[in-house]
Design an enzyme around this catalytic site. Sequence first.
Site, mmCIF file in Angstrom:
data_model
loop_
_atom_site.group_PDB
_atom_site.id
_atom_site.type_symbol
_atom_site.label_atom_id
_atom_site.label_comp_id
_atom_site.label_asym_id
_atom_site.label_seq_id
_atom_site.Cartn_x
_atom_site.Cartn_y
_atom_site.Cartn_z
ATOM 1 N N ARG A 24 0.831 -1.211 0.000
ATOM 2 C CA ARG A 24 0.000 0.000 0.000
ATOM 3 C C ARG A 24 0.864 1.260 0.000
ATOM 4 N NH1 ARG A 24 -3.513 -3.318 3.467
ATOM 5 N NH2 ARG A 24 -5.296 -3.833 2.186
ATOM 6 N N SER A 41 -1.052 -16.813 5.930
ATOM 7 C CA SER A 41 -2.162 -15.983 6.382
ATOM 8 C C SER A 41 -3.369 -16.807 6.826
ATOM 9 C CB SER A 41 -2.573 -15.030 5.246
ATOM 10 O OG SER A 41 -3.389 -14.005 5.723
ATOM 11 N N ASN A 44 -5.002 -18.593 12.994
ATOM 12 C CA ASN A 44 -4.623 -19.442 14.137
ATOM 13 C C ASN A 44 -5.742 -19.479 15.174
ATOM 14 O OD1 ASN A 44 -2.408 -17.839 13.025
ATOM 15 N ND2 ASN A 44 -1.093 -19.143 14.250
ATOM 16 N N CYS A 45 -6.415 -18.317 15.329
ATOM 17 C CA CYS A 45 -7.445 -18.243 16.374
ATOM 18 C C CYS A 45 -8.634 -19.146 16.051
ATOM 19 C CB CYS A 45 -7.884 -16.806 16.595
ATOM 20 S SG CYS A 45 -8.208 -15.938 15.070
HETATM 21 C C1 LIG Z 1 -4.397 -21.936 18.753
HETATM 22 C C2 LIG Z 1 -4.143 -20.462 18.700
HETATM 23 C C3 LIG Z 1 -5.191 -19.576 18.944
HETATM 24 C C4 LIG Z 1 -4.973 -18.193 18.916
HETATM 25 N N1 LIG Z 1 -6.023 -17.358 19.174
HETATM 26 C C5 LIG Z 1 -5.834 -16.018 19.138
HETATM 27 C C6 LIG Z 1 -6.917 -15.109 19.348
HETATM 28 O O1 LIG Z 1 -8.063 -15.522 19.561
HETATM 29 N N2 LIG Z 1 -6.663 -13.774 19.304
HETATM 30 C C7 LIG Z 1 -5.391 -13.283 19.074
HETATM 31 O O2 LIG Z 1 -5.209 -12.067 19.028
HETATM 32 N N3 LIG Z 1 -4.346 -14.131 18.851
HETATM 33 C C8 LIG Z 1 -4.543 -15.468 18.886
HETATM 34 N N4 LIG Z 1 -3.481 -16.304 18.668
HETATM 35 C C9 LIG Z 1 -2.145 -15.733 18.493
HETATM 36 C C10 LIG Z 1 -1.887 -15.320 17.070
HETATM 37 O O3 LIG Z 1 -2.227 -16.364 16.194
HETATM 38 C C11 LIG Z 1 -0.394 -15.001 16.953
HETATM 39 O O4 LIG Z 1 -0.180 -13.827 17.704
HETATM 40 C C12 LIG Z 1 0.023 -14.788 15.525
HETATM 41 O O5 LIG Z 1 -0.113 -15.991 14.816
HETATM 42 C C13 LIG Z 1 1.472 -14.353 15.462
HETATM 43 O O6 LIG Z 1 1.764 -14.158 14.100
HETATM 44 P P1 LIG Z 1 3.234 -14.113 13.589
HETATM 45 O O7 LIG Z 1 3.159 -13.929 12.100
HETATM 46 O O8 LIG Z 1 4.012 -13.129 14.367
HETATM 47 O O9 LIG Z 1 3.883 -15.519 13.960
HETATM 48 P P2 LIG Z 1 3.494 -17.002 13.542
HETATM 49 O O10 LIG Z 1 2.030 -17.209 13.474
HETATM 50 O O11 LIG Z 1 4.287 -17.876 14.479
HETATM 51 O O12 LIG Z 1 4.070 -17.114 12.065
HETATM 52 C C14 LIG Z 1 5.444 -17.125 11.788
HETATM 53 C C15 LIG Z 1 5.654 -17.975 10.546
HETATM 54 O O13 LIG Z 1 7.030 -17.901 10.183
HETATM 55 C C16 LIG Z 1 7.390 -19.136 9.601
HETATM 56 N N5 LIG Z 1 8.840 -19.294 9.677
HETATM 57 C C17 LIG Z 1 9.603 -19.354 10.800
HETATM 58 N N6 LIG Z 1 10.904 -19.526 10.466
HETATM 59 C C18 LIG Z 1 10.950 -19.577 9.094
HETATM 60 C C19 LIG Z 1 12.013 -19.745 8.156
HETATM 61 N N7 LIG Z 1 13.288 -19.884 8.542
HETATM 62 N N8 LIG Z 1 11.702 -19.757 6.828
HETATM 63 C C20 LIG Z 1 10.415 -19.600 6.420
HETATM 64 N N9 LIG Z 1 9.374 -19.447 7.272
HETATM 65 C C21 LIG Z 1 9.634 -19.425 8.588
HETATM 66 C C22 LIG Z 1 6.672 -20.173 10.464
HETATM 67 O O14 LIG Z 1 6.506 -21.385 9.729
HETATM 68 C C23 LIG Z 1 5.355 -19.468 10.778
HETATM 69 O O15 LIG Z 1 4.313 -19.895 9.916
HETATM 70 C C24 LIG Z 1 -3.677 -17.688 18.647
HETATM 71 C C25 LIG Z 1 -2.619 -18.584 18.383
HETATM 72 C C26 LIG Z 1 -2.847 -19.941 18.402
HETATM 73 C C27 LIG Z 1 -1.692 -20.878 18.125
#
Ligand SMILES: Cc1cc2nc3c(=O)[nH]c(=O)nc-3n(C[C@H](O)[C@H](O)[C@H](O)COP(=O)(O)OP(=O)(O)OC[C@H]3O[C@@H](n4cnc5c(N)ncnc54)[C@H](O)[C@@H]3O)c2cc1C
Length: 162
Positions: A24, A41, A44-45
């Site tokens: 954007r 994308s 997770n929730c």
């Molecule tokens: C069961 C569950 C329920 C949830 N419910 C809620 C909710 O209701 N409300 C809320 O606000 N939050 C919730 N959360 C939390 C929310 O999902 C996380 O805060 C969010 O997923 C974080 O996003 P992120 O992109 O920072 O990390 P992640 O989701 O951990 O994504 C990081 C990604 O990086 C990839 N990666 C890592 N290293 C490498 C590499 N070397 N090369 C390529 N790829 C790589 C991983 O495979 C992963 O897919 C929940 C989480 C879970 C697990």
Amino acid sequence: MTGKRILIVGGVAGGASCATRIRRLCEEYEIIMFEKGSYVSFANCGLPYFIGDVIVEEEKLLVATPELFKNRFNIQVCSDTEVLAIDRDLKTLTVRDLKTGVDRIEPYDALVLSTGSSAVWPLIEGIDLPGIHALRTIPDSRKIRSELPDMKHAVVMGAGYL
Ligand SMILES: Cc1cc2nc3c(=O)[nH]c(=O)nc-3n(C[C@H](O)[C@H](O)[C@H](O)COP(=O)(O)OP(=O)(O)OC[C@H]3O[C@@H](n4cnc5c(N)ncnc54)[C@H](O)[C@@H]3O)c2cc1C
């Protein structure tokens, strides 16, 4: 930075939001997102609701697909692709296509690390026994769902928000 190449490691909430925000801000950049898992994308929730049959169709967990990123935002998604190394002097990544096992070098002008976190596996005797799962990904929730018909009791370790 017109026409520069931005690489993003991690394709879930952080990486995907960052990629679309950068688009954007500038239409000229080449933006590529690398995700070692098969899905980007995803909600997770929604995973607990998928296990509990509140969300029945797995596709409902997918907030966006690689096709949508390409068509709507001109962002290239490389799923099943793990970033193995960063060379900060040369400004390159070594990435591996996990489907073919082939490594390649990807140059960048700017790099975003959005690699999230992983579940803690406490050092408890028996932690590697069958039937013990972490819940972070769609494949995790599939495994737990597949064991539900034989399940009589379930124990949840950790009593935080999730
Ligand atoms: C069961 C569950 C329920 C949830 N419910 C809620 C909710 O209701 N409300 C809320 O606000 N939050 C919730 N959360 C939390 C929310 O999902 C996380 O805060 C969010 O997923 C974080 O996003 P992120 O992109 O920072 O990390 P992640 O989701 O951990 O994504 C990081 C990604 O990086 C990839 N990666 C890592 N290293 C490498 C590499 N070397 N090369 C390529 N790829 C790589 C991983 O495979 C992963 O897919 C929940 C989480 C879970 C697990």
